[in-house]
Design a protein around this motif. Sequence first.
Motif, short mmCIF file in Angstrom:
data_model
loop_
_atom_site.label_atom_id
_atom_site.label_comp_id
_atom_site.label_asym_id
_atom_site.label_seq_id
_atom_site.Cartn_x
_atom_site.Cartn_y
_atom_site.Cartn_z
N UNK A 257 34.13 -24.45 -31.15
CA UNK A 257 33.38 -23.27 -30.97
C UNK A 257 34.29 -21.93 -31.32
N UNK A 258 35.46 -21.97 -30.67
CA UNK A 258 36.36 -20.95 -30.72
C UNK A 258 37.86 -21.16 -30.26
N UNK A 259 38.54 -20.17 -30.49
CA UNK A 259 40.19 -20.51 -30.30
C UNK A 259 40.58 -19.08 -29.69
N UNK A 260 41.63 -19.31 -28.83
CA UNK A 260 42.34 -18.13 -28.28
C UNK A 260 43.72 -18.28 -28.47
N UNK A 261 44.38 -17.32 -29.11
CA UNK A 261 45.73 -17.25 -29.47
C UNK A 261 46.60 -16.92 -28.16
N UNK A 262 47.40 -17.70 -27.81
CA UNK A 262 48.00 -17.64 -26.42
C UNK A 262 49.09 -16.53 -26.37
N UNK A 263 49.42 -16.31 -27.70
CA UNK A 263 50.67 -15.29 -27.64
C UNK A 263 49.88 -13.73 -27.37
N UNK A 264 48.60 -13.63 -27.81
CA UNK A 264 48.23 -12.45 -27.52
C UNK A 264 47.38 -12.21 -26.38
N UNK A 265 47.27 -13.33 -25.37
CA UNK A 265 46.61 -13.06 -24.22
C UNK A 265 47.24 -12.08 -23.08
N UNK A 266 46.79 -11.25 -22.59
CA UNK A 266 47.35 -10.27 -21.39
C UNK A 266 46.75 -10.66 -20.36
N UNK A 267 47.68 -10.64 -19.15
CA UNK A 267 47.37 -10.67 -17.73
C UNK A 267 47.96 -9.48 -16.94
#
Length: 185
Positions: free
Chosen positions: A128-138
């Motif tokens: 259904x979806x994907x998240x680019x881990x290199x652009x995740x911010x915490x």
Amino acid sequence: MRSRFRFARGGILIFAGAVLFTCGCDQAAKQPRAAAASIEDAPQIGAVTPNSGTGRSQAFRLVVTHPAGATAITDVQLLIDEKMTPTAAKSCWIDVNSLNRVAARTEDGSDWLPFVPIGSAKAASNEQCSVDASSVKVEANGPELVVTLPVTFARAFKGEKKVWVVASGPRKHSGWQERGAWMVE
């Protein structure tokens, strides 16, 4: 819960959970509520931005707070689908776990796919979806934690969707809360 007992020498005994502290001064009586007591509280879900819109990709910004500080938040999850079901099968369900790794939920909603380190050149994805881990911010600031998740929806995952968020602390979670709507084209 905090209890104080005065000693003959002017000390104060403070009980915070199973830990005992002693202080030989009156400063302990002037201290704010012990952090150990607030660790029992659940995180609070704040704003999700954007809270509505249209598109096949979007960076969702999730704000979560905890009275014991942002470091007490152990997990933040984002779920995007038409409706909330017990398994959330075939949904865009993303988990930021230990605030340093990200994963997507399996198609049947029974488990997490392998976690990916935040900042790596990999993606956490399901059908259904994907998240680019290199652009995740915490980002943590006092009691506030801001998580930014760049989500790209699959071509087949179309239509009007709702956005839910849940966050966990050491002892309690916020419960799933609806925080927006999204039209996937």
